[in-house]
Design a protein around this motif. Structure first.
Motif, PDB file in Angstrom:
ATOM      1  N   LYS A 189       0.851  -1.201   0.000  1.00 27.80           N
ATOM      2  CA  LYS A 189       0.000   0.000   0.000  1.00 27.80           C
ATOM      3  C   LYS A 189       0.879   1.240   0.000  1.00 27.80           C
ATOM      4  O   LYS A 189       1.889   1.277   0.721  1.00 27.80           O
ATOM      5  CB  LYS A 189      -0.869   0.005   1.279  1.00 27.80           C
ATOM      6  CG  LYS A 189      -2.338   0.325   0.977  1.00 27.80           C
ATOM      7  CD  LYS A 189      -3.264   0.056   2.126  1.00 27.80           C
ATOM      8  CE  LYS A 189      -3.271   1.187   3.149  1.00 27.80           C
ATOM      9  NZ  LYS A 189      -3.955   0.773   4.375  1.00 27.80           N
ATOM     10  N   ASP A 190       0.542   2.204  -0.793  1.00 32.30           N
ATOM     11  CA  ASP A 190       1.255   3.493  -0.829  1.00 32.30           C
ATOM     12  C   ASP A 190       2.777   3.314  -0.950  1.00 32.30           C
ATOM     13  O   ASP A 190       3.547   3.931  -0.200  1.00 32.30           O
ATOM     14  CB  ASP A 190       0.939   4.317   0.430  1.00 32.30           C
ATOM     15  CG  ASP A 190      -0.549   4.518   0.612  1.00 32.30           C
ATOM     16  OD1 ASP A 190      -1.250   4.577  -0.425  1.00 32.30           O
ATOM     17  OD2 ASP A 190      -1.017   4.569   1.771  1.00 32.30           O
ATOM     18  N   GLY A 191       3.192   2.456  -1.838  1.00 32.60           N
ATOM     19  CA  GLY A 191       4.631   2.283  -2.081  1.00 32.60           C
ATOM     20  C   GLY A 191       5.365   1.572  -0.967  1.00 32.60           C
ATOM     21  O   GLY A 191       6.590   1.684  -0.843  1.00 32.60           O
ATOM     22  N   LYS A 192       4.623   0.847  -0.147  1.00 38.06           N
ATOM     23  CA  LYS A 192       5.262   0.151   0.959  1.00 38.06           C
ATOM     24  C   LYS A 192       4.713  -1.281   1.080  1.00 38.06           C
ATOM     25  O   LYS A 192       3.503  -1.482   1.038  1.00 38.06           O
ATOM     26  CB  LYS A 192       4.952   0.917   2.239  1.00 38.06           C
ATOM     27  CG  LYS A 192       5.956   0.683   3.328  1.00 38.06           C
ATOM     28  CD  LYS A 192       5.754   1.688   4.433  1.00 38.06           C
ATOM     29  CE  LYS A 192       6.050   0.981   5.737  1.00 38.06           C
ATOM     30  NZ  LYS A 192       5.813   1.763   6.901  1.00 38.06           N
ATOM     31  N   VAL A 193       5.636  -2.222   1.232  1.00 41.02           N
ATOM     32  CA  VAL A 193       5.202  -3.601   1.483  1.00 41.02           C
ATOM     33  C   VAL A 193       5.432  -3.888   2.949  1.00 41.02           C
ATOM     34  O   VAL A 193       6.520  -3.624   3.485  1.00 41.02           O
ATOM     35  CB  VAL A 193       6.020  -4.608   0.640  1.00 41.02           C
ATOM     36  CG1 VAL A 193       5.676  -6.045   1.012  1.00 41.02           C
ATOM     37  CG2 VAL A 193       5.807  -4.384  -0.849  1.00 41.02           C
TER      38      VAL A 193
END
Ligand code: AHR
Length: 497
Positions: A478-482
């Motif tokens: 989500k939002d460039g974050k795993v």
């Protein structure tokens, strides 16, 4: 445990050479006879090769297979294995002290390899033989027609040349156990002169010079320095071999052995670069890690094998779950060295220290190590990216500062896919991984595969596959974050698309 990672498109190590997912078939034990070849088997094709085994190999998508050895090649007369099968001699095979019937030889293997979709990495005998046997074999295999050896191949029913591209100049010539073992000076000279003759015959081939049989050899890395001083301009790769085991039952230490592999690669790389500077050369020497695996479970049983038996069950390690974790660690080590390691062969492929096992006249089944190998071969093609990793560490008996998180990342531009491979080396604690992937805008989680088991010693058998992956890994993108949860002692494949 908490770990962080930054993965960015622009942190490129190199394009992964798919040949790092290669393997190896030696005339040893039940690898050929009873493994890939069993004429009486229910699934045998018209040439006697088992189709059930072929299917499993195709599933692994093995780009290159080394053949015919191994220690075997150092006593092998390749001429014994070509021509009418009924005229081929039965020999005492000295490396493994068995009987070799020569029912399968170069031509049958070439046709089989093509059938399973693999190239052949051919080895020549620089132990009991030398330049002449090597150049004749090359002429037999690669010359189209109009010469003694190429016309003999045609007479044997193989009109078209095999065109094998990659050739190993002998096998483990630094090892005192090797038939025709040599000093570094002796091998360096012979390898150079053999390379010269082979290239005069076929300039399109690639050659591999023998490196050390392991980083523990007393002659390592002087062997590389001395031999490459002779062969540097004449070859394209230097080989590395290594096998690990958990003989003292220290799993934390065992799972850190990828660090030895890392040190081995770094040292060979530096030694190659030293010779490069010494020769004022512009050429980069690449590495062929053409034997690697876990090998120790079968050592005792092998002592009891009756000499001169035919296709006995030699080197039949039954792999457990922790072995699969270490195999995963070794695979991520290759990926992190994708700029130098261009070929690697999981040793071996069927029955002999292998991911695939067979019963004589029965089933074929998958060992635990089949899975990390499958995942890497399937999802590890593309560009290897350098992850920036912040992980807690531990100390083990032979290693300090062992990262709990052992990882590599591959970006497949063609398929628009990024895969994070991660081993959690902690034997008792799950790890929360935060991974910044903001350069991969719009990517979503496709799948999180996990290989985990409560029992490090769990094994698979023909009856029951206890160790197999599932795709219920806990991850979110989500939002460039795993954010992912890596279970204790686990192999993870997190795929973003
Ligand atoms: O792969 C088994 C053996 O290990 C090979 O024959 C030899 O090259 C190495 O020592």
């Amino acid at each position: 445990l908490k770990a962080r990672m930054i993965v960015d498109k622009s942190f490129r190590i190199a394009e992964v050479d798919n040949r790092i997912y290669g393997s190896f078939i030696e005339h040893l034990g039940r690898a050929v006879y009873g493994g890939i070849y069993e004429p009486g088997h229910d699934t045998a094709d018209e040439h006697g090769f088992r189709s059930d085994v072929k299917e499993l190999i195709r599933e692994l998508n093995v780009p290159i297979i080394r053949y015919p050895g191994g220690n075997f090649v150092s006593g092998y007369n390749w001429e014994d294995g070509v021509g009418p099968v009924e005229e081929r001699p039965t020999r005492l095979e000295l490396a493994w002290r068995t009987i070799e019937t020569n029912e399968v030889g170069t031509n049958e293997f070439a046709a089989w390899a093509k059938d399973v979709g693999s190239e052949v990495m051919m080895a020549v005998n620089l132990g009991s033989r030398g330049i002449d046997a090597a150049r004749n074999l090359l002429e037999y295999c690669n010359h189209p027609k109009g010469s003694y050896w190429s016309d003999l191949r045609r007479k044997h029913g193989y009109e078209q040349p095999h065109n094998f591209k990659t050739w190993c100049l002998g096998n483990e010539m630094d090892g005192p156990w090797q038939i025709g073992h040599k000093t570094a000076e002796e091998y360096g000279r012979l390898a150079l002169e053999t390379a010269k003759a082979m290239r005069l015959m076929d300039p399109s081939i690639e050659l591999v010079s023998c490196g050390s049989s392991s980083s523990a050899m007393a002659t390592f890395p002087e062997w590389e320095a001395v031999t490459l001083d002779h062969t540097y301009d004449a070859v394209d790769y230097v080989s590395l071999h290594t096998y690990y085991g958990n003989r003292d039952g220290d799993s934390a230490n065992y799972l850190a052995r990828g660090m030895d592999m890392d040190y081995f690669i770094q040292t060979v790389r530096s030694t190659c670069d030293y010779i490069k500077s010494k020769k004022r050369s512009k050429k980069t020497m690449y590495l062929s890690f053409d034997e690697w695996n876990v090998w120790y479970h079968s050592n005792n049983a092998d002592q009891k094998i009756e000499p001169w038996s035919f296709a006995p069950p030699q080197l039949e390690d039954v792999y457990n779950f922790e072995d699969a974790l270490l195999v995963g660690s070794m695979l991520v080590t290759f990926l992190r060295h994708a700029d130098r390691v261009k070929m690697a062969c999981l040793a071996q492929l069927v029955n002999v220290i292998a991911p695939i096992m067979t019963e004589n006249n029965g089933r074929a089944w998958k060992q635990t190590i089949f899975y990390p190998y499958l995942h890497a071969s399937k999802y590890g093609r593309g560009v290897s990216l350098q992850p920036i990793v912040d992980s807690p560490k531990y100390d083990a008996k032979d290693f300090t500062d062992v990262l709990y998180l052992d990882s590599a990342v591959v970006y497949n531009e063609a398929d628009d896919e990024v895969t994070i491979f991660a081993v959690n080396r902690s034997l008792d604690t799950a790890m929360d991984l935060d991974c910044d992937v903001r350069s991969f805008e719009g990517y979503q989680l496709a799948e999180h595969l996990v290989l985990e088991h409560d029992d490090l010693k769990a094994v698979n058998t023909a009856e029951e596959e206890k160790v197999k992956p599932h795709n219920r890994g806990q991850s979110e993108c989500k939002d460039g974050k795993v954010t992912a949860r890596l279970p204790k002692a686990s192999w993870n494949v997190i795929r973003l698309k």
